[in-house]
Design an enzyme around this catalytic site. Structure first.
Site, mmCIF file in Angstrom:
data_model
loop_
_atom_site.group_PDB
_atom_site.id
_atom_site.type_symbol
_atom_site.label_atom_id
_atom_site.label_comp_id
_atom_site.label_asym_id
_atom_site.label_seq_id
_atom_site.Cartn_x
_atom_site.Cartn_y
_atom_site.Cartn_z
ATOM 1 N N GLU A 183 40.986 15.105 -58.888
ATOM 2 C CA GLU A 183 40.544 13.794 -59.383
ATOM 3 C C GLU A 183 39.019 13.713 -59.559
ATOM 4 O O GLU A 183 38.430 12.641 -59.391
ATOM 5 C CB GLU A 183 41.029 12.678 -58.447
ATOM 6 N N GLU A 252 50.714 12.869 -60.280
ATOM 7 C CA GLU A 252 50.906 11.858 -59.235
ATOM 8 C C GLU A 252 51.477 10.587 -59.843
ATOM 9 O O GLU A 252 50.744 9.782 -60.417
ATOM 10 C CB GLU A 252 49.594 11.547 -58.503
#
Length: 828
Positions: A183, A252
């Site tokens: 991320e 995710e």
């Protein structure tokens, strides 16, 4: 002779190499999908973090994931768990990563290994070891030689461990993808040009490790080649990879959300989660991972945040204890089965999209052999009756209908036919109250009166820098001399502390002054209490408590923890305020508490210290106290929990193993919950929350592997705030009731999770209404007694399956042609 030995060795190596090559799997990708041995694949994955369960739980969790329709298990790798001290590694117990990957392999599943080594994951310090922060000139996640060297060292170690066990798919193992960084695209702008240079370095470093399978970078637009960028979020249907040669991948899909101390319980409906999945595949996705599929437990002190709870249940398809979270698990399983049946059209078919109006679209995937279709309604309020290919379809708001043959609707994300399981806490046969012994946190008076510590420094030091995260607790101690002539002296004096401690306790001259607990995420605050000082030497002792280190954000490693100051004495003389700044005084620092340092929780150490445990006058609401009791393990195989209602805050051990921090005295807000949850419309972590005004976490998981089946077990508590241990109870978690709603022409399956169905509490076929626990019959009922029909099929059985039809439950002319449903509630 030597030549002969050499030739035999060479032949052996050739045979081994040939065998490995014969069993290897070629993993690659094109613009549509991940390819395995040249074939595009639909991959359905779920996150199971190995340290958040026990190794004994892994086979069952993985088996249930496979039964739920997954073909891949994903996990992070947790650097600070594996390298708690520099170059000292731990891969034992539930940190045995190789064993975990091999367990996945034994189940016949693939694996995605997200090495990071930054993980976020609501894990303490985002997975970074604190010793890394304390190295000279250290900055995380940027062009910093020290950081890059340590990151490369750990990443290389993990890769080599996997290679040595032949666990990459290129060696015949289950690992089909690996991830570097995590991320970073969310924070890269804060690092400027060095951020771009760093992410390029990450890609080059990872690529040089030659693992033989693709690397991914999640939330990383324009990821350096050959990295594959992926999406994270509640929805990724609108996501499009920056690189046109990369497939649309979702690493995710947040199945729920985590909990903070003082927060409410999150809940994401099965309807909305299924909608997000179906929309993703409708819009061209081919790889999807649930974060989490099993959330598990933050044992010990691994929870991050700050303020992440011990439970990491996440409202995942498998609950914290490994039970099926129904209807979520079953509703998704049905979708997975259909998606797998549509694999060829979804990965090889031509794609066409038809706008049917009012936010409804149909998508056709067509090959020469087969066509498969989706009809998606993203309108959050209006159901839609649409005509597609000459047939009418009723598509509820915020739902997707799946038509594997482009003709008959086989599934709709808003129509849940799977049972709802109501999990209950079952009391054990043990006596209701445990027999406790206790002792105070010994030598506390020495600390708070004499300021005897481990380290002396001029000025205030960040808690991480002193403790190296060896403890949640750090004493800050100093002395100040006052006399009548001191300008600050008055009858009205206070202690003022500017603090970043998550919890702060203050003592002056051995007397407890008070505490302050962070609420509403206000981790930068001012503590001020009136104090009684004396002429001469005054002793100040401040106990700073951390509750998980920050795990997310740019430069999060440099965020303050502890008491950063200033620390002042304040004298009030009428309208005049006089301050005495103690921040640059000499301060003594003591790491941890004595009971921790002497391991009072350990089965080996607890009984051998010079101070005995007392059986008399069990105190309630006494701060900084230790409690201990023996108990027998609950019978059976059901998951075990301990109810800590009545306690304040602290940590709990079972037979010397920490099951985590506890804080049942911290209630959530009374506001922000809803009695009924509308699945329609975009989900956020505050939507559909429940348990307002209740303890954020009351029950704590006790893994069966922590218990002795025969003989006594020991529970040890460290109580920081003050509580009443007399209310502590052990219980088992069981399926107490099961409810189901099924539309006509579907099947209903009922199961009590290996317990017999004992009674039918409600059953109605027609137009019943209500929610589980409050079902009500409607104006239209089938001709047969639905309760008797269900009882005949199900009572006394571990599970049962019934066709929902007028033939089974009887027709009724009063019902007309309106769709009929069966509502059932049974007791286990």
């Amino acid at each position: 002779m030597k030549m002969k030995q050499f030739n035999l060795l060479s032949l052996f190596l050739i045979l081994i190499t040939s065998f490995g090559s014969a069993n290897s799997t070629i993993v690659s990708h094109d613009e549509r999908a991940i390819t395995i041995d040249g074939q595009r694949r639909i991959l359905l994955s779920g996150s199971i973090h190995y340290p958040r369960s026990t190794s004994d739980m892994w086979p069952d969790l993985i088996s249930k994931a496979k039964d739920g329709g997954l073909d891949t298990i994903e996990t992070y790798v947790f650097w600070n768990a594996h390298e708690p001290s520099r170059r000292q590694y731990d891969f034992s117990g539930n940190l045995d990563l190789v064993r975990f990957i091999k367990t996945i392999q034994s189940a016949g599943l693939y694996s995605v290994l997200r090495i990071g080594p930054y993980v976020c994951a609501e894990w303490n310090y985002g997975g970074f070891p604190v010793w890394l922060h304390n190295m000279p000139d250290m900055k995380f996640r940027t062009i910093n030689p020290g950081f890059m060297n340590e990151m490369q060292n750990f990443t290389t170690k993990i890769v080599n461990m996997m290679k040595e066990e032949s666990l990459f798919a290129s060696q015949g193992g289950p690992i089909i993808l690996a991830q570097i960084e995590n991320e970073y695209g969310n924070v890269i702008s804060s690092y400027g040009a060095e951020g771009k240079a760093y992410i390029d370095w990450c890609a080059n470093m990872a690529n040089s490790l030659d693992i033989g399978v693709p690397w991914i970078m999640c939330q990383q637009p324009h990821a350096p080649q050959p990295m594959i960028e992926t999406c994270n979020g509640f929805y990724c249907d609108q996501y499009k990879p920056s690189n046109p040669s990369s497939p649309k991948m979702w690493t995710e899909n947040w199945t729920g959300w985590f909990k903070n101390w003082g927060g409410k319980h999150p809940y994401r409906t099965a309807e909305d989660l299924a909608f997000s999945v179906a929309r993703f595949f409708q819009t061209g996705g081919t790889f999807q991972n649930y974060y989490m599929y099993h959330g598990g437990t933050n044992f010990g002190r691994v929870a991050g945040g700050p303020y992440i709870t011990t439970s990491y249940d996440y409202d995942a398809p498998l609950d914290e204890y490994g039970n099926l979270n129904q209807p979520k698990w079953g509703h998704l399983k049905q979708l997975h089965t259909l998606l797998k049946s549509m694999e060829k059209p979804l990965t090889y078919g031509n794609i066409s999209t038809i706008d049917l109006g009012n936010s409804v679209t149909a998508t056709v995937y067509s090959t020469n052999e087969k066509s498969s279709c989706f009809i998606g309604n993203v309108n959050a309020t209006a159901d839609a009756l649409v005509n597609f290919k000459g047939k009418d379809y009723n598509v509820p708001a915020w739902s997707v209908s799946v038509l594997p043959d482009c003709d008959k609707e086989a599934y709709n994300t808003a129509r849940v036919n799977t049972q709802t399981s109501i999990i209950t806490e079952d009391s054990c046969d043990e006596p209701e109250k445990l027999k406790w012994t206790w002792r105070p946190e010994f030598t506390t008076q020495k600390t708070i009166l004499k300021g005897s510590g481990d380290l002396i420094a001029k000025g205030l030091v960040d808690q991480k820098d002193v403790t190296n995260d060896a403890s949640d607790y750090l004493w800050y101690m100093t002395r100040v001399h006052l006399d009548k002539k001191d300008p600050i002296w008055s009858r009205n004096m206070s202690l003022r502390v500017h603090s970043n401690a998550h919890v702060l306790h203050a003592y002056v001259n051995g007397k407890y002054v008070g505490n302050q607990i962070v609420r509403d995420n206000k981790f930068d605050y001012r503590f001020e209490k009136k104090v009684n000082l004396v002429h001469g030497t005054n002793h100040l002792a401040l106990l700073s408590v951390s509750v998980g280190l920050q795990n997310y954000g740019p430069f999060f490693e440099s965020g303050p923890t502890g008491i950063n100051g200033p620390v002042k004495l304040v004298g009030y003389k009428g309208d005049e305020t006089i301050e005495k700044d103690l921040s640059k005084h000499q301060w003594d620092y003591k790491i941890g508490l004595n009971g921790f340092n002497h391991k009072l929780f350990s089965m080996k150490s607890a009984g051998h210290h010079h101070r005995k445990w007392s059986t008399e006058k069990l105190p309630a609401d006494r701060m900084l106290s230790w409690y201990k009791a023996n108990f027998k393990a609950p019978l059976g195989k059901d998951p075990v929990i301990v109810d800590l209602n009545g306690l304040g805050k602290g940590e709990v051990w079972i037979n010397g193993q920490s099951i985590g921090r506890y804080w049942p005295s911290f209630n959530s807000s009374d506001e922000g919950c809803t009695e009924e949850c509308d699945y329609r419309g975009e989900y956020g972590s505050d939507k559909c929350a429940f348990m307002c005004g209740k303890p954020t976490q009351r029950w704590y998981h006790v893994p069966r592997s922590f218990l002795n089946d025969k003989g006594h077990n020991t529970i040890t508590l460290f109580e920081e705030m003050g509580g009443d241990p007399s209310m502590v109870k052990f219980k088992t978690v069981v399926t107490g009731r099961v409810c189901a709603k099924a539309h006509e022409h579907n099947k209903v399956e009922l199961s009590c999770n290996n317990r017999p169905i004992s009674a039918v509490k409600f059953a109605s076929f027609g137009n019943p209404s209500g929610q589980c626990g409050s079902f009500a019959a409607g104006s239209c009922e089938g001709a047969k007694d639905a309760v008797k029909v269900v009882a005949k099929e199900c009572v006394g059985k571990l599970n049962c399956t019934m066709n929902v039809s007028s033939h089974k439950f009887g027709s009724n002319l009063d019902c007309g042609d309106s769709p009929k449903r069966l509502f059932v509630e049974v007791e286990c």
